[in-house]
Design an enzyme around this catalytic site. Structure first.
Site, short mmCIF file in Angstrom:
data_model
loop_
_atom_site.label_atom_id
_atom_site.label_comp_id
_atom_site.label_asym_id
_atom_site.label_seq_id
_atom_site.Cartn_x
_atom_site.Cartn_y
_atom_site.Cartn_z
CB CYS A 1 9.86 50.79 25.69
SG CYS A 1 10.03 49.98 27.26
CE1 TYR B 1 7.25 43.30 33.35
CE2 TYR B 1 7.40 45.65 33.79
CZ TYR B 1 7.88 44.52 33.17
OH TYR B 1 8.98 44.61 32.36
CG ASP C 1 10.17 39.29 26.39
OD1 ASP C 1 9.62 38.35 25.79
OD2 ASP C 1 9.55 40.28 26.81
#
Ligand code: ADP
Ligand code: SF4
Length: 698
Positions: A40, A179, A275
């Site tokens: 992002c 995804y 993550d």
């Protein structure tokens, strides 16, 4: 860079050659092994030109593959107000075409992460009912439920994904994702037993739960696989133990079942906080033990992440066959030119990511991201800033910079790059200011990179003079006769309790028993003179109070953490750290007392008041640590202003405050302020601050 270090780098460069070997990914070929995985930016469809320029810069910097962020494929996947990419219809193609053109200009591959966010999106803009494998309340706080998809919904979703893939191909993308990660997408929700309670052929057994994922991979291959590679992004562990997906259990079964179906495996951890762990909680390569198995199960290329900034580590991973491609989000933000710097042997000039997650804050506040290490991040289009190129000054004049913290170091570095003679004076006996102090706190050592990367560059150039132990006064500044002066003198933590909950100083404090973060950072836990309980009052609400609590708990102190907020360090939710911080304090036996303000202090206690009822109580307190707000160190500025009539005779043209001495903020803001000052020094009136990125792409 000195000749000596440059030649040393070039000698060792051959060991990195394998990072520059091309690799076939289905029908396309990446020029090298540097893969900017989807991340992002806080810009996406709302700021399309900015988004395109940011991605193009990464391609220019040598990333062989450059991906978008998650891209909403349909109005039933509407993450408003988050600024993700969007591909709901043909009208969204032109904005994404800007992105692919920018990437292709540098011969890199453009990847798009198609996403349907399932029960993760409340659809605040589209008002569509969210979709999920089973009836479920959506993520977050919206009082909205997702509805269970029936067979026609599943068929419709597959058709949307195919349409989006075709639009992505039309927009020029080379790699198209399915995804299933981060606990954020429909494909992931179908895989996860806790979300999928279906009893039909899409639920129950693992084979049934992965049916939709398999179908979507196949659909996408059929639709666009002739010219586009089809990648999957799969979270192979959720760090939830048996309550979630595990790399040595179901995740392995999934990779085995689908091993040869996609053209590329992009594997990582879920959720996002796992993550994108910060350096406070994990080291480089922290995902390896989870993702390491994937290459042994598939013959397809595998990309993985782990906040990799070390070329040695990258080469080792490829050499030992753990990964085919080095995935990076944050390291590519901190230094978009990381691949090129490895290629040319300029390793020392890499701006290594410090793992602070200030970039993540952009997405979590729906605003263009910022980066502590790279002040040009998200400014590539709107301010026209390039991370490596900065125009030389036509008529450079000397600049004196006072204060060697992040603002002063970056100002000096960037000005020296522009060709100005720079003199940097620091009162203390070490460089880095607050960065050096904070990097000594538990878990924050990597933050020292903010200092190291800039200091190293300053030490290589002939036009920067660096002086430690040089506390300058206003009179000194007049005497130096320098045309431009920047004051980067920082800020000091307050002793009077003024902050958010207390907008006025606390008049009841016994200053003999009050400490500030500066006291503790300068003297360590030994600043606490007495043996009794230490109360930390946190009205700052980011990381500082929590790291001090850790430090004192590690030193064997009894620590009580008092805050007006309902949770510890609430702002750290934006950096994905809040859970870990609160857990760590609990593990270290720090007593957490939320929703309280400070209303009194006696010989051996403090009085606390409930923020709602005002009800008070006393707790024992030998030492009170106030983490509330900071006061700018503006004494030199005030003295200089008082002497303004002498400036002309002293040859002074401009005096500018930058960083914390103007307005205390994040380290990222201090670096940005230093950079901005250097960019604009020649302008009497700074140019138009930025272009506004709004409006349709023609
Ligand atoms: P910023 O984040 O804005 O860079 P810091 O607090 O990290 O601010 O750094 C400010 C630095 O300025 C500190 O290292 C401090 O020692 C130094 N400093 C403050 N006042 C003076 C002064 N009068 N002369 C030289 N250095 C100073
Ligand atoms: Fe790395 Fe911090 Fe920059 Fe993010 S903001 S890329 S974590 S240095």
């Amino acid at each position: 860079m000195s000749d000596k270090s440059r030649s040393q780098s070039k000698d060792t460069r051959a060991q990195y050659d394998l990072l520059f070997e091309p690799l076939k990914i289905g029908p396309v070929t990446t020029p090298n092994r540097f893969y900017q995985v989807p991340h992002c930016t806080g810009m996406g469809h709302r700021y399309p030109r900015s988004e395109a320029r940011l991605r193009g810069i990464k391609a220019e910097g040598g990333w062989g593959v450059v991906s978008t962020q998650e891209t909403e494929i349909h109005p039933t996947s509407d993450l408003t107000p988050s600024n993700q990419a969007r591909l709901w219809g043909a009208e969204d193609i032109p904005a994404l075409r800007l992105v692919t053109d920018a990437i292709h200009e540098h011969d890199s591959l453009a990847a798009i992460q198609l996403a349907h966010n399932g029960l993760h999106s409340a659809n605040r803009y589209s008002r569509a009912a969210p979709l999920a494998p089973s009836d479920a309340i959506v993520d977050g706080d919206d009082p909205v439920q997702a509805r269970k998809m029936d067979k026609s919904d599943i068929a419709a979703f597959r058709a949307w994904h195919v349409s989006a893939a075709k639009r992505a191909k039309e927009a020029g993308f080379d790699i198209i994702y399915a995804y299933a990660g981060h606990d954020m997408t429909l494909l992931h929700h179908f895989l996860l037993a806790r979300h999928n309670h279906r009893t039909d052929e899409y639920g129950g057994s693992l084979e049934n739960r992965l049916r939709l994922f398999r179908e979507v991979i196949q659909d996408t291959k059929e639709a666009v696989g002739d010219t586009c590679a089809v990648a999957v992004r799969l979270a192979v562990d959720e760090l939830l133990g048996a309550d979630g997906m595990q790399h040595d259990a179901e995740a392995r079964d999934i990779v085995e079942a689908l091993a040869e179906e996609p053209d590329l495996w992009d594997v990582n951890l879920s959720d996002w906080s796992n993550d994108s762990q910060t350096s406070r909680f994990s080291d480089e390569g922290f995902q390896e033990k989870y993702t390491g198995f994937v290459k042994s199960v598939t013959s397809k290329p595998v990309v993985g992440v782990g906040r990799y900034t070390s070329p040695d580590t990258m080469a080792r991973l490829i050499r030992k066959g753990q990964l085919d491609l080095i995935g990076a989000a944050r390291p590519s933000i901190a230094d978009p030119f990381l691949p090129n710097k490895i290629r040319t042997g300029d390793i020392e000039t890499i701006r290594e990511c410090i793992g602070c997650n200030i970039c993540v804050m952009g997405d979590n506040t729906s605003s263009p991201m910022r980066c502590t290490q790279n002040p040009t991040a998200a400014e590539e289009w709107r301010r026209g800033w390039h991370p490596e190129v900065i125009p030389r000054l036509a008529d450079p004049e000397p600049v004196l910079i006072v204060g060697g913290g992040p603002a002063g170091l970056e100002a000096a570095r960037a000005l020296s790059q522009r060709g100005a003679d720079v003199m940097l004076a620091e009162a203390g006996n070490s460089w880095g200011g607050r960065v050096t102090l904070e990097a000594a706190l538990p878990g924050l050592a990597a933050w020292g990179r903010v200092r190291d990367t800039r200091l190293w560059q300053l030490q290589q150039v002939p036009n920067a003079e660096l002086y430690l132990e040089s506390a300058l006064t206003a009179q000194d500044l007049l005497d130096y006769q320098m045309p431009h002066i920047a004051l980067a003198t920082g800020a000091t933590w307050r002793r009077d309790g003024l902050g958010r909950a207390h907008r006025k100083p606390m008049l009841f404090l016994d200053q003999n028993r009050v400490l500030t973060p500066d006291d503790l950072m300068t003297n360590g836990a030994s600043a606490v003179a007495s043996d009794g309980p230490v109360v930390i009052f946190d009205d700052d609400r980011f990381y500082m109070a929590s790291v001090l609590a850790e430090m004192l708990a590690d030193a064997g102190k009894e620590v009580i953490f008092v805050t007006p907020s309902p949770i510890v360090s609430p702002w750290s939710e934006r950096t994905l750290e809040q859970d870990r911080i609160q857990r760590r304090l609990i593990e270290k036996n720090v007593r957490i007392m939320p929703l309280l303000t400070l209303t009194g202090m006696s010989d051996d206690a403090v009085t606390l008041a409930c923020i709602y009822s005002g009800e008070t109580r006393e707790i024992a307190c030998a030492t009170l640590v106030l983490v509330t707000s900071r006061t700018p160190n503006d004494a030199v500025w005030n003295d200089l202003i008082a002497m303004k009539e002498q400036w002309r005779d002293a040859g002074i043209k401009t005096v500018t405050r930058i960083g914390d001495c103007l307005a205390p903020s994040l380290i990222a803001m201090a670096v940005y302020a230093g950079h901005s000052f250097a960019r604009n020094i020649e302008f009497e009136v700074p140019p138009e601050p930025m272009r506004e990125d709004v409006g349709q792409i023609p």
